[in-house]
Design a protein around this motif. Sequence first.
Motif, short mmCIF file in Angstrom:
data_model
loop_
_atom_site.label_atom_id
_atom_site.label_comp_id
_atom_site.label_asym_id
_atom_site.label_seq_id
_atom_site.Cartn_x
_atom_site.Cartn_y
_atom_site.Cartn_z
N UNK A 245 -2.27 5.36 9.98
CA UNK A 245 -1.41 5.24 11.16
C UNK A 245 -0.78 3.87 11.32
N UNK A 246 -0.53 3.20 10.20
CA UNK A 246 0.10 1.87 10.23
C UNK A 246 1.26 1.87 9.26
N UNK A 247 2.40 1.40 9.72
CA UNK A 247 3.56 1.18 8.86
C UNK A 247 3.61 -0.34 8.66
N UNK A 248 3.47 -0.81 7.41
CA UNK A 248 3.36 -2.25 7.20
C UNK A 248 4.24 -2.74 6.06
N UNK A 249 4.56 -4.03 6.13
CA UNK A 249 5.31 -4.71 5.07
C UNK A 249 4.93 -6.18 5.10
N UNK A 250 4.43 -6.68 3.97
CA UNK A 250 4.08 -8.09 3.82
C UNK A 250 4.82 -8.58 2.59
N UNK A 251 5.67 -9.60 2.75
CA UNK A 251 6.52 -10.04 1.64
C UNK A 251 6.54 -11.55 1.49
N UNK A 252 6.61 -11.98 0.23
CA UNK A 252 6.86 -13.38 -0.12
C UNK A 252 8.26 -13.46 -0.69
N UNK A 253 9.09 -14.35 -0.12
CA UNK A 253 10.47 -14.52 -0.55
C UNK A 253 10.69 -15.89 -1.18
N UNK A 254 11.57 -15.93 -2.17
CA UNK A 254 11.99 -17.20 -2.76
C UNK A 254 12.89 -17.93 -1.78
N UNK A 255 13.22 -19.19 -2.06
CA UNK A 255 14.17 -19.90 -1.19
C UNK A 255 15.51 -19.16 -1.08
N UNK A 256 15.89 -18.39 -2.09
CA UNK A 256 17.13 -17.61 -2.06
C UNK A 256 16.97 -16.24 -1.44
N UNK A 257 15.83 -15.95 -0.82
CA UNK A 257 15.52 -14.71 -0.11
C UNK A 257 15.32 -13.50 -1.03
N UNK A 258 14.88 -13.75 -2.27
CA UNK A 258 14.54 -12.66 -3.18
C UNK A 258 13.05 -12.36 -3.00
N UNK A 259 12.72 -11.09 -2.81
CA UNK A 259 11.30 -10.73 -2.67
C UNK A 259 10.64 -10.81 -4.04
N UNK A 260 9.54 -11.55 -4.14
CA UNK A 260 8.83 -11.69 -5.40
C UNK A 260 7.42 -11.08 -5.34
N UNK A 261 6.87 -10.96 -4.14
CA UNK A 261 5.58 -10.30 -3.92
C UNK A 261 5.72 -9.48 -2.65
N UNK A 262 5.22 -8.25 -2.69
CA UNK A 262 5.27 -7.42 -1.50
C UNK A 262 4.19 -6.36 -1.50
N UNK B 119 -5.12 0.84 -0.17
CA UNK B 119 -5.32 0.33 1.18
C UNK B 119 -6.66 0.82 1.72
N UNK B 120 -7.45 -0.12 2.26
CA UNK B 120 -8.72 0.28 2.88
C UNK B 120 -8.86 -0.25 4.30
N UNK B 121 -8.27 -1.43 4.57
CA UNK B 121 -8.33 -2.01 5.91
C UNK B 121 -7.28 -3.11 6.03
N UNK B 122 -6.93 -3.43 7.26
CA UNK B 122 -5.96 -4.51 7.50
C UNK B 122 -6.50 -5.84 6.97
N UNK B 123 -7.80 -6.06 7.15
CA UNK B 123 -8.41 -7.30 6.69
C UNK B 123 -8.28 -7.46 5.16
N UNK B 124 -8.60 -6.40 4.43
CA UNK B 124 -8.50 -6.45 2.98
C UNK B 124 -7.05 -6.59 2.52
N UNK B 125 -6.15 -5.90 3.20
CA UNK B 125 -4.72 -6.02 2.89
C UNK B 125 -4.27 -7.47 3.02
N UNK B 126 -4.63 -8.12 4.11
CA UNK B 126 -4.25 -9.53 4.30
C UNK B 126 -4.87 -10.42 3.23
N UNK B 127 -6.13 -10.20 2.92
CA UNK B 127 -6.79 -11.00 1.87
C UNK B 127 -6.08 -10.82 0.53
#
Length: 101
Positions: free
Chosen positions: A25-42, A77-85
Amino acid sequence: MEVGGGFSVKIEATKVPPTEAKPFGIDYSLCLFTPGRERVVGFDNAHSVTTGRPPSRKRETRNDHRHEGEKVTPYAYSSAETLLEDFWAAVEAHLRKEGIA
């Protein structure tokens, strides 16, 4: 949020009704962007992914997955805590590879 060297992180999460694709029941997006705004990790669950090679390719029933550049792989995915880690570990690894961390 800037994390060094002009790289930035964006984290979003919204509560949604549980479905087969988003059973927690969670819609999530975690992204790392380069200085040029290209997503390199998500890490996100915006769409399903396929695994395997033809003719045995299959579409995953859960939408959880991760992006590393152009590569997309299922994420368990197992938990929000693990996702963040897991996300912050991937960010740190990428920044180290770039010589930033």
